[in-house]
Structures are given as C-alpha cells and as structure tokens.
Design a protein around this motif. Structure first.
Motif, PDB file in Angstrom:
ATOM      1  N   VAL A  19       0.832  -1.199   0.000  1.00 35.32           N
ATOM      2  CA  VAL A  19       0.000   0.000   0.000  1.00 35.32           C
ATOM      3  C   VAL A  19       0.872   1.257   0.000  1.00 35.32           C
ATOM      4  O   VAL A  19       0.566   2.240  -0.687  1.00 35.32           O
ATOM      5  CB  VAL A  19      -0.964  -0.003   1.200  1.00 35.32           C
ATOM      6  N   ALA A  20       1.985   1.221   0.724  1.00 35.12           N
ATOM      7  CA  ALA A  20       2.887   2.374   0.751  1.00 35.12           C
ATOM      8  C   ALA A  20       3.459   2.637  -0.642  1.00 35.12           C
ATOM      9  O   ALA A  20       3.553   3.798  -1.084  1.00 35.12           O
ATOM     10  CB  ALA A  20       4.008   2.150   1.754  1.00 35.12           C
ATOM     11  N   LEU A  21       3.843   1.592  -1.359  1.00 34.91           N
ATOM     12  CA  LEU A  21       4.346   1.752  -2.723  1.00 34.91           C
ATOM     13  C   LEU A  21       3.248   2.270  -3.649  1.00 34.91           C
ATOM     14  O   LEU A  21       3.486   3.125  -4.504  1.00 34.91           O
ATOM     15  CB  LEU A  21       4.883   0.422  -3.238  1.00 34.91           C
ATOM     16  N   LEU A  22       2.036   1.771  -3.469  1.00 40.39           N
ATOM     17  CA  LEU A  22       0.923   2.210  -4.298  1.00 40.39           C
ATOM     18  C   LEU A  22       0.613   3.682  -4.061  1.00 40.39           C
ATOM     19  O   LEU A  22       0.372   4.442  -5.015  1.00 40.39           O
ATOM     20  CB  LEU A  22      -0.303   1.339  -4.005  1.00 40.39           C
ATOM     21  N   ALA A 103       6.771   6.155 -15.051  1.00 36.90           N
ATOM     22  CA  ALA A 103       7.716   5.792 -13.999  1.00 36.90           C
ATOM     23  C   ALA A 103       7.383   4.396 -13.485  1.00 36.90           C
ATOM     24  O   ALA A 103       6.230   3.945 -13.555  1.00 36.90           O
ATOM     25  CB  ALA A 103       7.660   6.794 -12.853  1.00 36.90           C
ATOM     26  N   LEU A 104       8.396   3.722 -12.967  1.00 37.05           N
ATOM     27  CA  LEU A 104       8.242   2.410 -12.366  1.00 37.05           C
ATOM     28  C   LEU A 104       8.626   2.514 -10.895  1.00 37.05           C
ATOM     29  O   LEU A 104       9.733   2.929 -10.559  1.00 37.05           O
ATOM     30  CB  LEU A 104       9.142   1.394 -13.065  1.00 37.05           C
ATOM     31  N   VAL A 105       7.685   2.172 -10.015  1.00 39.93           N
ATOM     32  CA  VAL A 105       7.915   2.277  -8.577  1.00 39.93           C
ATOM     33  C   VAL A 105       8.277   0.899  -8.030  1.00 39.93           C
ATOM     34  O   VAL A 105       7.585  -0.092  -8.297  1.00 39.93           O
ATOM     35  CB  VAL A 105       6.662   2.811  -7.855  1.00 39.93           C
ATOM     36  N   GLY A 106       9.364   0.833  -7.268  1.00 39.74           N
ATOM     37  CA  GLY A 106       9.729  -0.455  -6.695  1.00 39.74           C
ATOM     38  C   GLY A 106      10.960  -0.365  -5.827  1.00 39.74           C
ATOM     39  O   GLY A 106      11.583   0.689  -5.715  1.00 39.74           O
ATOM     40  N   HIS A 107      11.282  -1.470  -5.197  1.00 43.04           N
ATOM     41  CA  HIS A 107      12.509  -1.539  -4.406  1.00 43.04           C
ATOM     42  C   HIS A 107      13.162  -2.890  -4.619  1.00 43.04           C
ATOM     43  O   HIS A 107      12.489  -3.897  -4.879  1.00 43.04           O
ATOM     44  CB  HIS A 107      12.235  -1.302  -2.913  1.00 43.04           C
ATOM     45  N   PHE A 108      14.500  -2.913  -4.573  1.00 45.00           N
ATOM     46  CA  PHE A 108      15.261  -4.136  -4.792  1.00 45.00           C
ATOM     47  C   PHE A 108      15.436  -4.839  -3.447  1.00 45.00           C
ATOM     48  O   PHE A 108      16.285  -4.461  -2.645  1.00 45.00           O
ATOM     49  CB  PHE A 108      16.624  -3.814  -5.405  1.00 45.00           C
ATOM     50  N   LYS A 109      14.627  -5.873  -3.217  1.00 47.20           N
ATOM     51  CA  LYS A 109      14.723  -6.580  -1.935  1.00 47.20           C
ATOM     52  C   LYS A 109      15.682  -7.761  -2.010  1.00 47.20           C
ATOM     53  O   LYS A 109      16.346  -8.092  -1.042  1.00 47.20           O
ATOM     54  CB  LYS A 109      13.342  -7.035  -1.461  1.00 47.20           C
ATOM     55  N   ASP A 110      15.742  -8.438  -3.181  1.00 48.17           N
ATOM     56  CA  ASP A 110      16.635  -9.578  -3.356  1.00 48.17           C
ATOM     57  C   ASP A 110      16.668  -9.906  -4.845  1.00 48.17           C
ATOM     58  O   ASP A 110      16.238  -9.103  -5.678  1.00 48.17           O
ATOM     59  CB  ASP A 110      16.173 -10.786  -2.527  1.00 48.17           C
ATOM     60  N   GLU A 123      11.407   5.426 -16.076  1.00 54.42           N
ATOM     61  CA  GLU A 123      12.219   5.991 -15.004  1.00 54.42           C
ATOM     62  C   GLU A 123      11.897   5.292 -13.684  1.00 54.42           C
ATOM     63  O   GLU A 123      10.737   5.197 -13.292  1.00 54.42           O
ATOM     64  CB  GLU A 123      11.958   7.494 -14.882  1.00 54.42           C
ATOM     65  N   LEU A 124      12.924   4.801 -13.023  1.00 51.42           N
ATOM     66  CA  LEU A 124      12.719   4.045 -11.789  1.00 51.42           C
ATOM     67  C   LEU A 124      12.655   4.969 -10.587  1.00 51.42           C
ATOM     68  O   LEU A 124      13.566   5.761 -10.342  1.00 51.42           O
ATOM     69  CB  LEU A 124      13.856   3.035 -11.594  1.00 51.42           C
ATOM     70  N   ILE A 125      11.560   4.859  -9.848  1.00 56.12           N
ATOM     71  CA  ILE A 125      11.453   5.516  -8.549  1.00 56.12           C
ATOM     72  C   ILE A 125      11.821   4.463  -7.519  1.00 56.12           C
ATOM     73  O   ILE A 125      11.025   3.595  -7.155  1.00 56.12           O
ATOM     74  CB  ILE A 125      10.024   6.049  -8.302  1.00 56.12           C
ATOM     75  N   ARG A 126      13.054   4.515  -7.072  1.00 50.74           N
ATOM     76  CA  ARG A 126      13.585   3.492  -6.182  1.00 50.74           C
ATOM     77  C   ARG A 126      13.152   3.795  -4.751  1.00 50.74           C
ATOM     78  O   ARG A 126      13.433   4.863  -4.215  1.00 50.74           O
ATOM     79  CB  ARG A 126      15.100   3.438  -6.275  1.00 50.74           C
ATOM     80  N   MET A 127      12.471   2.844  -4.124  1.00 54.50           N
ATOM     81  CA  MET A 127      11.964   3.015  -2.775  1.00 54.50           C
ATOM     82  C   MET A 127      12.708   2.101  -1.815  1.00 54.50           C
ATOM     83  O   MET A 127      13.144   1.009  -2.183  1.00 54.50           O
ATOM     84  CB  MET A 127      10.471   2.677  -2.721  1.00 54.50           C
ATOM     85  N   GLU A 128      12.855   2.548  -0.589  1.00 51.54           N
ATOM     86  CA  GLU A 128      13.333   1.664   0.456  1.00 51.54           C
ATOM     87  C   GLU A 128      12.216   0.696   0.844  1.00 51.54           C
ATOM     88  O   GLU A 128      11.040   0.927   0.532  1.00 51.54           O
ATOM     89  CB  GLU A 128      13.758   2.475   1.687  1.00 51.54           C
TER      90      GLU A 128
END
Length: 345
Positions: A19-22, A103-110, A123-128
């Motif tokens: 939900v936070a990413l959304l 834009a593409l929203v996401g985070h690299f977890k593994d 364009e990547l919106i990199r999130m923690e």
C-alpha cells in the motif's frame, strides 16, 4: 509529475508495504497502473487468491478518489523474463499513450527484484523497503491457523494488514478453498523440512510426457498434494538407475496405462525441452525434461488412471486455453510451449 506510475507485484496478499508503494505511485503520477502477476495460476499456498480478489484488496486499501485513478492489469506467468516483460509492456501500452511519461515504482529486496531492470526506458522511482512485513510471513501465519483462530493468528501482524485485506482473509477462511490450501501448505512445509538440514538445498530432476494424438493431449488429474485435483501432464521424478527416457516411459505407463509401444513413441518423439525456472515448483528447485510426442492421426490409445493420477483423459487441444487456471505448477505453460495455446504477447 508523471503521467503514469507502474507498480508490479503478486500481492499475495496485499499488505502495508504494498500500500505504501501504491500511494507513492499515486502521489507521483496522474494515475497508477498495477500489474498483478501470477494472474491465471490455480490457487496454491503461494498464490492463494485470484487476481480479482487481489484487485479488490488493492482498491479497498485506497480512498475512493485514489481508487478511481487506479488501473489493475492481470499478467500471466511465462517463466521467461523477456517474454513476460514484453507482455507487461503490451498491457501498459493498451492504456498509456506513446508520449506519456512513465515511472516504475519499486525496491530491490533480493534477486527476485531483478525484473525492475527489464524496463530501462521507464524511469525508476527506487523506494526503500516499506515496513517489516513480507507476504510469506503473512501466509504462514494465516495457513497455520483455523477458521476460528485466524483473527488471533493475525493479531501480531495487524499493523501491517490493511482492513480490506483483513476482511478478505477472514471471509476466505470460511470457504472450502482455505481448508484445501491448508492441506497443501502443511504438505509443502513438511516436504521442505525433510531436507532442511542438508548442506545445500536439493535440486530435483523430473520428466514429463506431452502426448498428442488426433489434436488431443493426454492429461491426468492429480490424486495427491501438492496440486491435488489439478490437471497435469503425466510425469514424475526419475529413479536413480534410470535414464530420462526410461523414466518418461515408466511415468507415462504408471499414471495412464497408455500401452503405446516404445518403438512407436520413439518414432513420435518431436522434442525434449528442459524447463528450469527457479520458481516453477513450490516443492523446491525442480528441473523437468518434457518429452513431446505426436502420434498424428492414429486412434486415441485407451488410458486408465493409476498411481499418482486420479483421472486420465484425452482433452482437445483447442479446449486447453480456457482451462489455464486448472493446471498444476507450470504445466499450462509447458503445453503452451509445444502447442502454441496463447496468442503472442
């Protein structure tokens, strides 16, 4: 401000991190497009909810005015990242114009987050990482409960479970699907526990037989978990002293009593293809060698279910595309590879 922000995931189920990413996607763009993966898989402990149920959880986690700016697009698993990425692009292109800023929203977890690299022109919106929840932890707590104890089992995780998700989980626990998935979850848990102390996770080798005749294909209905009641092609694990060919013939005979002579099958063999995607089986890393046979216009051989099969049947090839949600693991996609069941993405 972007025109469109993309969020990709399985959302099995939707939790606070999703939900936070959304919300970030909606804050950064005029609208958000959520790609819901594993969209047409049969229900399993890893993929318990239909894409429509996941869409309801996503929309229910938002205020109405934000939900109105949300598009949800289902995309099937292809077990092939370039093909999957092309399907995602095609799905987005049906909604987003060629001049839109995306834009593409996401985070690299593994390592499973490598798909984010498949869209370099977005364009990547990199999130923690958003919160401490992951869907596996939630599913384990859920399937480890009972219909009467679901609320208590989820209570320690309540801060990370949106109300819309919590409602669906409690309702779903009262359905027959929940009990069936619990049985599968326990079996898979015990299966993995059996080799948990091995120095390295095992890699299993299996064989499958795709037998075509008169534009029909031979299928079984699985008698046991995992995948009890789901459709599959005949197959199974190789024996220590067998070749792949010998295992394929044995499994075909054991599960279907299909009495086609070996010489006839050898003449009908059209291809042997390895399917080795790391996520193709929930039992662990399982590499299968699928043997594709075509008997042409010969009479359909008599078949009878036995061993791990509850049913053996010849199914018209042109019926298979409408049966996708009834297949075990990646067997629909295995058939798609040989038979061309889905239109090109």
């Amino acid at each position: 401000m972007y025109d469109t922000a993309i969020l990709i995931g399985r959302f099995e189920p939707v939790h606070a991190g999703h939900v936070a990413l959304l919300r970030e996607a909606l804050a950064r763009a005029q609208r958000a497009i959520v790609i819901v993966g594993s969209a047409y898989q049969a229900r399993t402990p890893k993929n318990p909810f239909t894409w429509q149920e996941r869409e309801a959880m996503l929309r229910g986690s938002l205020p109405l005015e934000d939900a109105a700016r949300l598009n949800v697009l289902p995309v099937r698993d292809y077990y092939d990242e370039p093909i999957w990425a092309h399907a995602v692009r095609e799905a987005v292109a049906r909604l987003a114009g060629p001049q839109e800023r995306i834009a593409l929203v996401g985070h690299f977890k593994d390592a499973t987050s490598s798909y984010l690299d498949a869209f370099p022109d977005w364009e990547l919106i990199r999130m923690e990482r958003q919160g401490g929840m992951d869907a596996t932890t939630l599913r384990d707590a859920y399937f480890g409960a009972t219909p009467d104890t679901v609320a208590a089992a989820l209570a320690p995780l309540a801060a990370d479970i949106p109300p819309a998700t919590h409602r669906l989980l409690e309702q779903f626990a009262r359905t027959p699907h929940y009990a069936a998935l619990q049985q599968e979850w326990r079996m898979l848990r015990d299966y993995r526990q059996a080799w948990a102390d091995a120095p390295y996770p095992p890699i299993f080798v299996t064989v499958d037989a795709v037998l075509r005749c008169r534009d029909h294909v031979l299928l079984i209905r699985r008698a046991h978990a995992p995948g009890k009641g789901l459709l599959a092609v005949p197959g199974g694990f190789i024996e220590p002293r067998e070749t792949l060919w010998q295992s394929c013939l044995r499994e075909l005979a054991e599960e279907t009593h299909c009495a086609v002579p070996e010489a006839t099958l050898r003449a009908a063999l059209r291809a042997v293809t390895v399917f080795d995607h790391p996520d193709r089986s929930q039992r662990g890393r399982t590499i299968t060698h699928a043997h594709y046979f075509d008997l042409g216009d010969a009479r359909l051989p008599a078949v009878r279910a036995d061993d791990d099969a509850a049913q053996a049947q010849w199914v018209p090839v042109d019926h298979l595309a409408g049966m996708e949600t009834s297949f075990f693991e990646d067997h629909f996609h295995l058939l798609d590879h040989f038979l061309g069941l889905t239109a090109p993405a």
